[in-house]
Design a protein around this motif. Structure first.
Motif, PDB file in Angstrom:
ATOM      1  N   GLU A   6      72.941  16.956  32.607  1.00 34.11           N
ATOM      2  CA  GLU A   6      71.842  17.561  33.359  1.00 34.11           C
ATOM      3  C   GLU A   6      72.233  18.918  33.951  1.00 34.11           C
ATOM      4  O   GLU A   6      71.452  19.872  33.911  1.00 34.11           O
ATOM      5  N   ASN A   7      73.443  19.031  34.514  1.00 33.94           N
ATOM      6  CA  ASN A   7      73.830  20.293  35.144  1.00 33.94           C
ATOM      7  C   ASN A   7      73.920  21.429  34.114  1.00 33.94           C
ATOM      8  O   ASN A   7      73.588  22.574  34.412  1.00 33.94           O
ATOM      9  N   ARG A   9      72.086  21.537  31.261  1.00 33.16           N
ATOM     10  CA  ARG A   9      70.685  21.843  30.910  1.00 33.16           C
ATOM     11  C   ARG A   9      70.045  22.717  31.980  1.00 33.16           C
ATOM     12  O   ARG A   9      69.326  23.671  31.675  1.00 33.16           O
ATOM     13  N   GLU A  10      70.329  22.409  33.250  1.00 31.51           N
ATOM     14  CA  GLU A  10      69.763  23.204  34.352  1.00 31.51           C
ATOM     15  C   GLU A  10      70.284  24.642  34.323  1.00 31.51           C
ATOM     16  O   GLU A  10      69.520  25.589  34.486  1.00 31.51           O
ATOM     17  N   MET A  12      71.413  26.331  31.707  1.00 30.74           N
ATOM     18  CA  MET A  12      70.825  27.012  30.553  1.00 30.74           C
ATOM     19  C   MET A  12      69.377  27.395  30.832  1.00 30.74           C
ATOM     20  O   MET A  12      68.943  28.493  30.483  1.00 30.74           O
ATOM     21  N   SER A  13      68.647  26.531  31.472  1.00 29.49           N
ATOM     22  CA  SER A  13      67.254  26.819  31.810  1.00 29.49           C
ATOM     23  C   SER A  13      67.163  27.996  32.784  1.00 29.49           C
ATOM     24  O   SER A  13      66.341  28.897  32.608  1.00 29.49           O
ATOM     25  N   ARG A  14      68.016  27.988  33.813  1.00 28.37           N
ATOM     26  CA  ARG A  14      68.020  29.085  34.783  1.00 28.37           C
ATOM     27  C   ARG A  14      68.401  30.410  34.134  1.00 28.37           C
ATOM     28  O   ARG A  14      67.829  31.448  34.438  1.00 28.37           O
ATOM     29  N   ASN A  16      67.991  31.219  30.916  1.00 29.21           N
ATOM     30  CA  ASN A  16      66.869  31.616  30.066  1.00 29.21           C
ATOM     31  C   ASN A  16      65.678  32.131  30.862  1.00 29.21           C
ATOM     32  O   ASN A  16      64.939  32.982  30.391  1.00 29.21           O
ATOM     33  N   ASP A  17      65.478  31.597  32.074  1.00 32.92           N
ATOM     34  CA  ASP A  17      64.371  32.034  32.927  1.00 32.92           C
ATOM     35  C   ASP A  17      64.693  33.317  33.689  1.00 32.92           C
ATOM     36  O   ASP A  17      63.838  33.849  34.391  1.00 32.92           O
ATOM     37  N   ASP A  19      66.919  33.518  36.116  1.00 32.74           N
ATOM     38  CA  ASP A  19      67.304  33.219  37.499  1.00 32.74           C
ATOM     39  C   ASP A  19      68.777  33.497  37.770  1.00 32.74           C
ATOM     40  O   ASP A  19      69.198  33.561  38.915  1.00 32.74           O
TER      41      ASP A  19
END
Length: 178
Positions: A6-7, A9-10, A12-14, A16-17, A19
């Motif tokens: 999960e950490n 994935r989080e 990578m999402s940040r 890509n966004d 952040d």
């Protein structure tokens, strides 16, 4: 195949966004250090096994680390990210002062360790390299990352002097902090 934690994935999402700020130099340095560490880990595993499965990751990781550190030095001096795997091309893109620093640090390292990875075993032992000698040695490793990454496609002998690549990484790492 394992599930992505999960950490991760989080993160990578940040990223890509947008952040997480895109610190190119910091990312390059972090990746170079991670590949160096992975190479050393593979080397240590290779020492403790009779199978050769860790040899290729060891060489690929160390050669990619050297490439990233050279790219980082070029980027810090020029703002340009060179799109090449050729270590000699990257080295030749550096300014004279940086090349001299690399040569001096390699020579200091050889004297301290009482060995040289610059000369071959048939040469008279001396612990000094000049610009021409270093360009020649680096050129011998221009294709190391690509050749060893695709070792199974090779029809010939693959070349690497991993002690030289390791010494180069150990010199380039601290210089990339300047």
């Amino acid at each position: 195949m394992r599930e992505v934690p999960e950490n991760i994935r989080e993160l990578m999402s940040r990223l890509n966004d947008g952040d997480i700020p895109n610190d190119v130099a910091g990312s390059m340095r972090g990746a170079a250090e991670a590949f160096r560490d992975a190479g050393i880990h593979s080397y240590e595993k290779a020492l403790n096994t009779e199978k050769g499965q860790y040899l290729v990751p060891f060489i690929v990781c160390l050669s990619f680390s050297a490439e990233l550190l050279l790219k980082l030095l070029v980027f810090k001096k020029t703002g340009e990210i060179k799109k090449t795997h050729k270590l000699s091309e990257l080295f030749l893109s550096l300014d004279s002062d940086t090349k001299d620093d690399i040569i001096n640090k390699l020579n200091e390292r050889f004297l301290k360790n009482k060995k040289s990875t610059i000369i071959d075993e048939s040469s008279e032992v001396n612990f000094h390299i000049d610009l021409e000698g270093l360009i020649k040695k680096i050129s011998l490793h221009d294709e190391t990352f690509i050749d060893w990454r695709y070792f199974y496609e090779s029809s010939g002998v693959l070349y690497v002097e991993f002690h030289f690549i390791f010494d180069l990484i150990e010199v380039l790492g601290p210089l990339s902090l300047c």
